[in-house]
Design a protein around this motif. Structure first.
Motif, PDB file in Angstrom:
ATOM      1  N   GLU A 190     -11.500 -14.671   8.970  1.00 55.93           N
ATOM      2  CA  GLU A 190     -10.910 -15.915   8.441  1.00 55.93           C
ATOM      3  C   GLU A 190     -11.700 -16.419   7.247  1.00 55.93           C
ATOM      4  OE1 GLU A 190     -10.604 -18.590  11.721  1.00 55.93           O
ATOM      5  OE2 GLU A 190      -8.606 -17.863  12.284  1.00 55.93           O
TER       6      GLU A 190
ATOM      7  N   SER B 207     -11.096 -13.604   4.203  1.00 55.27           N
ATOM      8  CA  SER B 207      -9.774 -13.093   3.797  1.00 55.27           C
ATOM      9  C   SER B 207      -9.218 -13.848   2.591  1.00 55.27           C
ATOM     10  CB  SER B 207      -8.781 -13.130   4.963  1.00 55.27           C
ATOM     11  OG  SER B 207      -8.624 -14.431   5.441  1.00 55.27           O
ATOM     12  N   GLN B 208      -9.537 -15.144   2.488  1.00 52.39           N
ATOM     13  CA  GLN B 208      -9.000 -15.885   1.335  1.00 52.39           C
ATOM     14  C   GLN B 208      -9.591 -15.416   0.001  1.00 52.39           C
ATOM     15  OE1 GLN B 208      -9.618 -20.098   1.050  1.00 52.39           O
ATOM     16  NE2 GLN B 208      -8.527 -20.165  -0.897  1.00 52.39           N
TER      17      GLN B 208
ATOM     18  N   TYR C 147      -8.112 -12.098  -0.825  1.00 53.60           N
ATOM     19  CA  TYR C 147      -6.724 -12.136  -1.302  1.00 53.60           C
ATOM     20  C   TYR C 147      -6.625 -12.787  -2.681  1.00 53.60           C
ATOM     21  CZ  TYR C 147      -1.816 -13.375  -1.674  1.00 53.60           C
ATOM     22  OH  TYR C 147      -0.526 -13.519  -2.129  1.00 53.60           O
ATOM     23  N   GLY C 148      -7.145 -14.029  -2.775  1.00 55.60           N
ATOM     24  CA  GLY C 148      -6.906 -14.826  -3.972  1.00 55.60           C
ATOM     25  C   GLY C 148      -7.749 -14.442  -5.175  1.00 55.60           C
TER      26      GLY C 148
ATOM     27  N   LEU D 186      -5.129 -10.221  -5.441  1.00 56.26           N
ATOM     28  CA  LEU D 186      -3.983 -10.721  -6.224  1.00 56.26           C
ATOM     29  C   LEU D 186      -4.213 -10.626  -7.741  1.00 56.26           C
ATOM     30  CD1 LEU D 186      -1.142 -11.864  -5.939  1.00 56.26           C
ATOM     31  CD2 LEU D 186      -2.122 -14.162  -5.869  1.00 56.26           C
ATOM     32  N   PRO D 187      -5.393 -10.984  -8.260  1.00 54.87           N
ATOM     33  CA  PRO D 187      -5.583 -10.845  -9.716  1.00 54.87           C
ATOM     34  C   PRO D 187      -5.577  -9.395 -10.200  1.00 54.87           C
ATOM     35  CG  PRO D 187      -7.206 -12.358  -8.803  1.00 54.87           C
ATOM     36  CD  PRO D 187      -6.550 -11.669  -7.645  1.00 54.87           C
ATOM     37  N   ARG D 188      -5.646  -8.448  -9.274  1.00 52.31           N
ATOM     38  CA  ARG D 188      -5.603  -7.038  -9.679  1.00 52.31           C
ATOM     39  C   ARG D 188      -4.239  -6.411  -9.428  1.00 52.31           C
ATOM     40  NH1 ARG D 188     -10.832  -7.974  -8.324  1.00 52.31           N
ATOM     41  NH2 ARG D 188     -12.406  -6.953  -9.611  1.00 52.31           N
ATOM     42  N   ILE D 189      -3.384  -7.094  -8.672  1.00 52.87           N
ATOM     43  CA  ILE D 189      -2.083  -6.528  -8.314  1.00 52.87           C
ATOM     44  C   ILE D 189      -0.943  -7.336  -8.931  1.00 52.87           C
ATOM     45  CG2 ILE D 189      -0.493  -6.205  -6.351  1.00 52.87           C
ATOM     46  CD1 ILE D 189      -2.511  -4.016  -6.577  1.00 52.87           C
ATOM     47  N   GLY D 190      -1.024  -8.643  -8.841  1.00 53.33           N
ATOM     48  CA  GLY D 190      -0.048  -9.505  -9.513  1.00 53.33           C
ATOM     49  C   GLY D 190       1.206  -9.800  -8.719  1.00 53.33           C
TER      50      GLY D 190
ATOM     51  N   ASP E  96       2.880  -7.277  -2.436  1.00 50.14           N
ATOM     52  CA  ASP E  96       2.002  -6.097  -2.446  1.00 50.14           C
ATOM     53  C   ASP E  96       0.572  -6.497  -2.108  1.00 50.14           C
ATOM     54  OD1 ASP E  96       4.227  -4.749  -3.213  1.00 50.14           O
ATOM     55  OD2 ASP E  96       3.607  -4.374  -5.282  1.00 50.14           O
TER      56      ASP E  96
ATOM     57  N   GLU F 262      -0.370  -8.957  -0.254  1.00 49.12           N
ATOM     58  CA  GLU F 262      -0.448  -9.208   1.202  1.00 49.12           C
ATOM     59  C   GLU F 262      -0.618  -7.907   1.971  1.00 49.12           C
ATOM     60  OE1 GLU F 262       2.434 -11.585   3.285  1.00 49.12           O
ATOM     61  OE2 GLU F 262       2.607 -12.943   1.584  1.00 49.12           O
TER      62      GLU F 262
ATOM     63  N   LEU G 174      -4.129  -6.726   1.575  1.00 52.14           N
ATOM     64  CA  LEU G 174      -5.063  -7.501   2.393  1.00 52.14           C
ATOM     65  C   LEU G 174      -4.989  -7.031   3.854  1.00 52.14           C
ATOM     66  CD1 LEU G 174      -7.079  -9.827   2.801  1.00 52.14           C
ATOM     67  CD2 LEU G 174      -5.125 -11.346   3.180  1.00 52.14           C
ATOM     68  N   ARG G 175      -3.767  -6.825   4.327  1.00 55.89           N
ATOM     69  CA  ARG G 175      -3.580  -6.376   5.721  1.00 55.89           C
ATOM     70  C   ARG G 175      -4.291  -5.034   5.940  1.00 55.89           C
ATOM     71  NH1 ARG G 175       1.529  -6.840   5.534  1.00 55.89           N
ATOM     72  NH2 ARG G 175       1.528  -9.020   6.147  1.00 55.89           N
TER      73      ARG G 175
ATOM     74  N   LEU H 295      -8.099  -5.481   5.969  1.00 56.26           N
ATOM     75  CA  LEU H 295      -8.652  -6.050   7.211  1.00 56.26           C
ATOM     76  C   LEU H 295      -8.621  -5.021   8.339  1.00 56.26           C
ATOM     77  CD1 LEU H 295      -7.155  -9.683   7.154  1.00 56.26           C
ATOM     78  CD2 LEU H 295      -9.339  -8.878   6.272  1.00 56.26           C
TER      79      LEU H 295
END
Lengths: 164, 194
Positions: free
Chosen positions: B30, B33-34, B37-38, B42-46, B50, B52, B55-56, B59
């Motif tokens: 917990e 993970s933020q 992700y954030g 996300l800044p590498r995938i956009g 995808d 999410e 991240l799954r 983990l």
């Protein structure tokens, strides 16, 4: 802005109709914040998303997503879930196979069941066995012969493909 | 080595999770993970969906391999980050046609160790990751010609409507779409080698 404004050569070679269509689809998708289905446009939407995510981070949205994904991963790996998965993987196939066998057995017994159209192929009448003369051998008693006859009839049935 | 209190707490959590303590594992995941992700994925995938998925996968892989993690001065986040980066690279490789050279350079970029230490505040982790993402974005933007850079700045950095962007650049909306399309294609190439 005039719709027929000429293309500015500073922006590179004039676009083809195909490029125009792709660019418009991408522009519309970015407006709608949707993901295009075309792989190349999806890829370019991803590049736009990288810029947006870097320039405009949204901590609240990111936290909500991270919590949701983490909860899902932990729930999927919890002991209760593991037990459910074990049941699904190990027990369900056997239960399904057993059900299929039961159904098949039921159908099979229907076809083998004696009916007026389908009389039993082997007589179970023991009169001829009981009326036969007794011999000296201990196994030649009427009950022993009856047992032998029944065993033989059962074996014949088994050999014909019945499993009963 | 003497650890400060937050680092000692993180180390204790990691050890408990490695020993099978579900509550400790939950707290660790917990917490990290933020930023994963954030600020990393996300800044590498956009694309959020995808990101999410990645991240799954990250983990799940971390849970599988937690027993192999060995405590170092930087704590567990760099280890998690490395798993996430490799998941990102695998994802990009699946969906794009990348050259070996581009992949190699991307992997080198991924190997850069974060500056923060074990027990660092989440905000510090987040800021340092975002600083790295901004630097990468700035370097990619630098290779664009001025008109393309203007299109990206107006539409994506300043988040202005297409019509306004087109008007500012003195072109039709259709022509602006083409310029942005070309700018993003050029950025994709530039991102690929950073």
């Amino acid at each position: 802005m005039s719709a027929d404004m000429p293309w500015n050569p500073e922006d590179g070679p004039p676009p083809t109709d195909e490029e125009r269509a792709a660019a418009e689809a991408l522009g519309a998708a970015l407006d709608a914040r949707s993901v295009p289905s075309d792989p190349d446009l999806r890829d370019l939407a991803g590049v736009a998303g990288r810029i947006t995510a870097t320039a405009h981070p949204n901590a609240e949205r990111d936290r909500a997503t991270a919590v949701r994904v983490t909860d899902g991963v932990l729930a999927a790996s919890s002991p209760a879930s593991a037990r459910r998965q074990w049941l699904v993987r190990r027990v369900l196939p056997f239960a399904a196979a057993a059900s299929v066998l039961l159904v098949a057995g039921g159908l099979g017994s229907r076809s083998f069941a004696p009916t007026p159209r389908n009389p039993p192929s082997i007589s179970r009448n023991a009169d001829d066995v009981l009326r036969a003369p007794m011999g000296d051998h201990p196994t030649s008693s009427p009950t022993a012969r009856l047992d032998d006859a029944r065993l033989s009839a059962w074996r014949d049935l088994m050999l014909r493909g019945g499993t009963r | 080595m003497v650890l400060n209190a937050p680092a000692a707490e993180e180390k204790a959590l990691v050890e408990a999770a490695q020993a099978g303590d579900a509550a400790a594992l939950r707290m660790l995941l917990e917490r990290f993970s933020q930023p994963l992700y954030g600020a990393v994925i996300l800044p590498r995938i956009g694309i959020a969906a995808d990101a999410e998925d990645i991240l799954r996968e990250t983990l799940l892989r971390a849970m599988d391999r937690l027993g192999t993690f060995q405590w170092g001065g930087a704590g567990i986040f760099p280890w998690l980050r490395q798993i996430a980066i490799h998941q990102v690279i695998d994802h990009v490789r699946r969906v794009q046609r990348r050259t070996r050279l581009e992949e190699r350079v991307e992997r080198q970029a991924a190997d850069v160790m974060p500056l923060h230490h074990a027990g660092a505040e989440d905000l510090l982790i987040d800021q340092q990751e975002r600083a790295l993402a901004l630097k990468t974005m700035g370097a990619a933007m630098d290779v664009l010609n001025e008109r393309y850079r203007q299109a990206v700045t107006l539409r994506l950095l300043e988040e202005r409507p297409r019509e306004e962007c087109a008007s500012t650049m003195g072109v039709t909306v259709g022509n602006f779409d083409v310029i942005l399309h070309r700018a993003l294609a050029a950025l994709r190439k530039a991102y690929g080698v950073r």
